[in-house]
Every structure is written in C-alpha cells, then in structure tokens.
Write an enzyme that holds these catalytic residues in place. Structure first.
Site: not given
Ligand code: GDP
Ligand code: IMO
Ligand code: MG
Length: 423
Positions: A13, A16, A40-41, A223
């Site tokens: 999270d 990416k 979840g991106h 991840q």
């Molecule tokens: P990922 O799994 O690495 O792709 O990250 P996620 O999408 O799960 O979580 C990142 C969250 O932060 C998302 O809701 C993005 O829209 C948001 N985000 C990404 N970059 C920024 C930033 O620079 N500032 C803010 N406020 N939100 C951001």
């Molecule tokens: P993105 O791509 C954050 C965590 C779960 C748990 C562990 C194992 O959005 O960064 P799993 O379901 O993979 O067997 O769970 O990994 N986890 C993540 N945490 N971002 C993710 O993906 C994750 N995918 C799995 O919360 O701790």
């Molecule tokens: Mg994510």
C-alpha cells in the site's frame, strides 16, 4: 529498451498503483508478476478513482498492453468482475493479456484461507482471505490448475475432479463443512474460461519480443518487500515474491533484462494484518495520519496500522531489491505536524542494530532510535516542482535519501496523476 520494476519497500500500500500509472505514460507494456486479488491498487485520474486488484495499473491508457504474468495466482471470477467494473467506467480492456501458465484460484482456496485463519485464533496472519496462500500451496505441491488447463475442457474436468476430491475430504473431515459440488464448479469455471479465452496468451513471448524491439516495459509489483515469503517478516507475509527478483520468476525474463528498480515508499509506514511493526504509533498522531491519509485497505477495508518512517526497513529494501530510485508518496499527509520522526536504527539493550533482523523474537526486543526533524505546515498538494516544496519537506526527503542509500527521484503530493514531482 528500458525495463523498470516497481516494488513496494514496506508492507504494501505504498502507492505502487499511482506510481505505475504515472510511469506507464512512457511505457509500452505494464505487467504484473506476482500476488493475486489480495492486491488493491488505487489510481486516480481526472477526479475518477479506479480500484485494481489483478489488472495492471497501465490499463487506463488505451494504447498500453497490460499483461498478467504466470507468477500471479488468478481468480477468474474476480478478474471478470474487475473487467466489468472497468468497462462500466469506460475503460478499454482489449489490450489485456493473461498468462496461460498462471495458476487459478478456486472457491476452496478462499474458504480454506479463512478456515485456517480462524483455526489459528489469536495467532492468525490477518490474510486478505482471497485464497492466496492455499493457491500457492497447490502450485508448490504440483497439484495446481493453470489457465492453459482451463482452455481444455477434458483436462480441466479431470484435474478439478481430482483436486476437489482431496479438498472436500479436508473440508468435511477436518473442518466439518459441506463439500463443494464438482459438476457445478466445473461448469462455472468452464464458463469463466470461455469469457477469458480472448485474453489468454504466452505472456513470456510478448514481453521478450517487446524488450527485443526496444520497447519500454514496466513491471508492477504487488504487496511489499517486508511481505515477501523469503525476505519479509515471516510468517506474517504473503505467499509470493514481491521483491524485484520476483520479476524474473513471475514474468519469465532473465535478470540481464532489468534496467531500473523503483522502490515505492510512503513518507511514513503502514501495515494491514498482523505482525511486527517497530515504529507503529498508538497515539493521536497515528490516528491523525490514518484519517488524513485515508489509511483503510483497498481490498478489505481494514484500518491500516500507521507509524513513522523506518529507514532500517527501507534501506533493507534498497539492498535486497537493488533499488536504483525511490519514489516517496503521501508527503502531503504529513503536512501540519510540528515535527516528524525517522527511525534511523534499532536499539536492543546496549546494542545498535542497523540491519533488519530475521528473527521476530529478536525484533520484538528492538526499540526504534528516532531522529526528529521540523515539520512543514504549508499544504504541499499544489507543488509541481521540487523547488516549490517547503524547505523542511526537502530536508526530510534528503535525510531519507542519505539514510536509505538511494536517490529519491519521484515525489507524490496527492493521489492524482498530476500531483507527482519528478526530481
Ligand atoms: P498500492 O497498493 O501500493 O498501490 O497502494 P494503495 O492504492 O493500496 O494505497 C495508496 C493510497 O494512497 C491510494 O488510495 C492512493 O490513491 C493514495 N495515494 C497515492 N499517493 C498519494 C499521495 O501522494 N498523497 C495522497 N494523499 N494519497 C496518495
Ligand atoms: P498491495 O498490492 C498490504 C497482507 C495481508 C496479510 C498478509 C498475508 O495493495 O500493496 P495474503 O492475503 O496475501 O495471504 O495476506 O499480507 N497483504 C497486503 N498488505 N497491501 C497488499 O497489497 C497486501 N496483500 C497482502 O494483510 O498481512
Ligand atoms: Mg494496496
């Protein structure tokens, strides 16, 4: 030719998806190489939000080819739902291709994921319950069923029947659950197969030919490094290889074909699920970061645990991924704090620890050593160049760079595509 790997440097999270979407503009291909619908991106473009789980974050550009490599465990039902969601939002998915070697996720994987978590009670991992661990277990056990099997009705029928017999035994005898009906599942999956057949390809050929033709390829990690099955905080990890090395295995290219590795790091640290987190904040600062940064899981909606930036972790990630550049995200979320802290090392008794340890028992005896820096109160969401950033934000970035040993080349000051600074 240029091939760039995007990896998470923390526990996932990091942003990416946003960075992939940004860099995809100058790429021809965007490819996922591991993980599954546990990812979840979130990508925000023109005020619209897209939540991607399996589809690469290059899909919002109509001219980019998006590949799901064989290292991904593919839940066809979730993929079809995601495709439907994208199409309903006006996104063209005709450039999507999925590997014929990718392993499939079945309902029994998801059910077993949950049942095993429940059985562990307080010692659970906190998985996403998307069936990831059980699907990779089948792959390692050499009983997994792949996309190419789904394309052959007789092969698929035989393999699923054999697998289901074993899974039903586990479900009924160990967990006292109802067995799955083989015919119903076979018909349902063959239906998914027919819907997905237009996307199935040998993605290793596509990516190899693109690299040979001097095209630009982006590999999107899911991840993060600390969730890697080998490198991460085992057993509180996922079951795949989110590290840069995972690209060779999960996309099927050789190490000589990777040119750059961009490590994405949040300007603080978050984690969902269980497991150690040395810089975790349990006070109102942690709470305010969670609210301001909207730190709730994209896949499960769970509140993310929040804490200060940990340079021990990110420098470890720089080392094990061969990171050439860092992208620091969510710098805007920290704005408004009087001071900000960076963990520079751990203290264990009188010992100073600089390298991230393997043993979780050892880690639990470590305390973070903090350096406190002045905060920035100016809203930085509108900054578009490095020079426009408040001087204290620049100081923070440059200290991260020094401590982690990689250049910060990309900064993100908001979720939107244009809220990105290239340095
Ligand atoms: P990922 O799994 O690495 O792709 O990250 P996620 O999408 O799960 O979580 C990142 C969250 O932060 C998302 O809701 C993005 O829209 C948001 N985000 C990404 N970059 C920024 C930033 O620079 N500032 C803010 N406020 N939100 C951001
Ligand atoms: P993105 O791509 C954050 C965590 C779960 C748990 C562990 C194992 O959005 O960064 P799993 O379901 O993979 O067997 O769970 O990994 N986890 C993540 N945490 N971002 C993710 O993906 C994750 N995918 C799995 O919360 O701790
Ligand atoms: Mg994510």
């Amino acid at each position: 030719m240029s091939s760039v790997v995007i990896v998470g440097t923390q526990w996932g999270d990091e942003g990416k998806g946003k960075i992939t979407d940004y860099l995809a503009e100058r790429s021809d291909i965007v490819m996922r190489y591991q993980g599954g619908s546990n990812a979840g991106h979130t990508v925000e473009v023109d005020g619209k939000q897209y939540k991607l789980h399996l589809v690469p974050s290059g899909i919002l550009y109509p001219d980019k080819q998006c590949l799901i490599g064989h290292g991904v465990v593919l839940d066809p039902e979730e993929l079809l739902q995601e495709i439907e969601m994208l199409v309903s939002q006006g996104v063209d998915v005709s450039n999507l291709r999925i590997s014929d070697r990718a392993h499939l996720v079945f309902p029994y994987h998801k059910l077993l994921d949950g049942l095993e978590e429940d059985k562990k009670g307080a010692n659970d991992i906190g998985t996403t319950r998307k069936g990831i661990g059980p699907a990779y277990m089948d792959k390692s056990e050499r009983i997994g069923i792949r996309v190419c099997d789904l394309m052959n009705e007789d092969v698929f029928r035989d393999k699923l029947k054999a697998n289901l017999q074993k899974k039903n035994e586990i479900l009924t005898k160990i967990y006292g659950k109802e067995p799955f009906d083989a015919d119903e599942m076979i018909d349902r999956y063959l239906g998914y197969g027919r819907q997905l057949s237009c996307y199935v390809a040998d993605t290793t050929v596509i990516v190899y030919q693109a690299l040979k033709a001097d095209k630009n390829v982006l590999f999107e990690g899911a991840q993060g490094t600390l969730l890697d099955i080998d490198i991460g905080t085992y057993p509180y990890v996922t079951s795949s290889h989110p590290i840069a090395g995972g690209v060779c295995v999960g996309a099927g290219i050789g190490p000589t074909m990777i040119h750059k590795v961009v490590g994405v790091a949040k300007s603080y640290t978050t984690r969902v699920g269980k497991g150690p987190f040395p810089t975790e904040l349990f006070d109102e600062i942690g709470q305010s970061i969670r609210e301001k940064g909207r730190e709730y899981g994209t896949t499960t909606g769970r509140p993310r645990r929040c804490g200060w930036f940990d340079a021990v972790i990110v420098s470890f990630s720089v080392r094990v991924n061969g990171i050439t550049d860092l992208a620091i995200t969510k710098l805007d979320t920290l704005a408004g704090l009087e001071t900000v802290k960076i963990c520079t090392a751990y203290r264990r008794g009188s010992e100073i620890i600089e390298n991230f340890p393997a043993s979780l028992e050892f880690l639990s005896e470590c305390e973070p050593v903090y350096e406190e820096l002045p905060g920035w109160d100016k809203s930085i969401e509108k900054a578009r160049t490095y020079d426009e950033l408040p001087v204290n934000a620049i100081r923070y970035i440059e200290r991260i760079e020094e401590l982690c040993g990689a250049r910060v080349s990309i900064l993100s000051v908001g979720p939107a595509r244009e809220q990105t600074i290239i340095r």
